[in-house]
Design a protein around this motif. Structure first.
Motif, PDB file in Angstrom:
ATOM      1  N   VAL A 136       1.773  -2.799   1.356  1.00  0.00           N
ATOM      2  CA  VAL A 136       2.600  -3.752   2.100  1.00  0.00           C
ATOM      3  C   VAL A 136       1.724  -4.484   3.105  1.00  0.00           C
ATOM      4  O   VAL A 136       0.694  -3.974   3.544  1.00  0.00           O
ATOM      5  N   SER A 137       2.133  -5.689   3.466  1.00  0.00           N
ATOM      6  CA  SER A 137       1.310  -6.503   4.371  1.00  0.00           C
ATOM      7  C   SER A 137       1.554  -6.174   5.834  1.00  0.00           C
ATOM      8  O   SER A 137       0.791  -6.579   6.700  1.00  0.00           O
ATOM      9  N   GLY A 138       2.619  -5.447   6.130  1.00  0.00           N
ATOM     10  CA  GLY A 138       2.933  -5.049   7.496  1.00  0.00           C
ATOM     11  C   GLY A 138       4.119  -4.101   7.489  1.00  0.00           C
ATOM     12  O   GLY A 138       4.813  -3.974   6.473  1.00  0.00           O
ATOM     13  N   ILE A 139       4.350  -3.419   8.600  1.00  0.00           N
ATOM     14  CA  ILE A 139       5.420  -2.413   8.657  1.00  0.00           C
ATOM     15  C   ILE A 139       6.212  -2.552   9.950  1.00  0.00           C
ATOM     16  O   ILE A 139       5.647  -2.718  11.031  1.00  0.00           O
ATOM     17  N   ILE A 140       7.544  -2.481   9.824  1.00  0.00           N
ATOM     18  CA  ILE A 140       8.448  -2.404  10.967  1.00  0.00           C
ATOM     19  C   ILE A 140       8.991  -0.983  11.028  1.00  0.00           C
ATOM     20  O   ILE A 140       9.504  -0.466  10.033  1.00  0.00           O
ATOM     21  N   VAL A 141       8.867  -0.347  12.174  1.00  0.00           N
ATOM     22  CA  VAL A 141       9.415   1.001  12.368  1.00  0.00           C
ATOM     23  C   VAL A 141      10.557   0.898  13.380  1.00  0.00           C
ATOM     24  O   VAL A 141      10.347   0.493  14.529  1.00  0.00           O
TER      25      VAL A 141
END
Length: 341
Positions: free
Chosen positions: A121-126
């Protein structure tokens, strides 16, 4: 029965009488193509029901248009409304997302994140990260590899972007409101493993200490705070606690717990708000569906998700990490009133 093969970009090129490169340009919109040629390609795409292979395109460009989202649980409507905001934002930008559930467990949270990294994935939201119970080095190393945005995360880590509510101020606003109605014995209800609950408890202790009415017994932990059993677990605990402590008001860390408190009062024959006031936190749709309707704090759920997604895409495209803080808003409904006893 013979399996029908999916149309390829080569099939589209043959049908339109153009090169594969031209079809790619029309699909991606990255190079100018004559309008007449565009129409031919689009007609061929429609007739063949061609669906572009996103994975192949990402391999060619070495850029992923998929982000990851990690959520503590799926039973709290708060997270559903945040995810709705994320979906709206990424769809408009042409991205998609993969969702992993951590089940409010620190170990599963780190595993869920690693699984998303493995999928490139190009980025992650937690959402509501469990930073208190996960080693800081885990996130420090992670943000060096992939952009990160925390929603309602309170432990600062260099390079991580933050979108959140000022829950400290929101909690103080809620408690000040209850005290303004004359409430002094305010029961505080929280759950396990959450930075958000910790922030609210710390604020509760500060506010109640100032008023000299705090007591350890008035802080109640019902366990899992975002699961399918949260409402019933809260009710079971409070059915035992309320007759002992006799609070005039109950402040809950989320609306699921507040519904559980409402059910406990019904079991005990207590009228809300005549005998006891109840206040939730989040303003999920459920807070407007129960009777009486919950007084609560609005956490801007859709805006949280939308802002986080836009900030993550901005970071992926080279922007610097940022912090966005939203204000909680008091929503007064039917479960709070002045002290009558």
């Amino acid at each position: 029965m013979e399996e029908k093969k999916q149309a390829t970009i080569v099939d589209v090129a043959k049908a339109a009488g153009v090169s594969v490169a031209t079809v790619s340009r029309v699909v991606n919109g990255n190079y100018p193509v004559k309008r007449e040629t565009q129409e031919k390609v689009k007609a061929a795409i429609n007739s063949l029901n061609y669906v572009p292979n996103v994975q192949a395109r990402e391999l060619n460009t070495r850029k992923s248009t998929t982000i990851g989202v990690v959520v503590p649980g799926l039973h709290n409507m708060f997270f559903a409304e945040v995810i709705d905001g994320i979906e709206e934002a990424v769809r408009q930008i042409g991205f998609s997302f993969l969702l992993n559930c951590a089940k409010n467990d620190p170990k599963q949270e780190s595993q869920a994140i690693n699984a998303l990294v493995a999928r490139n994935v190009s980025g992650i939201i937690v959402i509501s990260p469990n930073t208190k119970n996960i080693k800081e080095s885990f996130y420090e190393k992670l943000v060096e590899r992939v952009p990160l945005v925390f929603i309602n995360g309170y432990h600062r880590i260099n390079g991580v972007s933050y979108v959140g509510n000022d829950e400290q101020l929101g909690c103080k606003t809620a408690l000040d409101y209850l005290q303004g109605l004359g409430h002094k014995r305010i029961l505080f209800v929280r759950g396990d493993n959450s930075d958000s609950y910790d922030i609210k408890e710390e604020t509760y202790r500060q506010v109640m200490t100032e008023d000299s009415n705090t007591a350890e017994a008035y802080i109640v932990n019902i366990g899992e705070g975002n699961g399918v059993d949260t409402v019933d677990a809260t009710m079971a605990v409070l059915v035992k606690k309320l007759p002992q402590l006799k609070p005039t008001a109950i402040f809950c860390c989320n609306d699921l717990m507040a519904v559980g408190a409402l059910n406990a009062c019904k079991r005990l024959g207590l009228s809300v708000p005549q005998d006891i006031s109840i206040m939730g936190y989040d303003n999920i749709a459920l807070s407007r569906l129960v009777e009486p309707k919950l007084t609560t704090m609005d956490q801007n759920m859709f805006q949280l998700g939308e802002s986080a997604a836009k900030l993550l895409i901005e970071t992926i495209r080279g922007g610097k990490s940022k912090r966005i803080l939203l204000d909680n808003v008091l929503v007064v409904r039917d479960t709070t009133g002045e002290v009558s006893r």
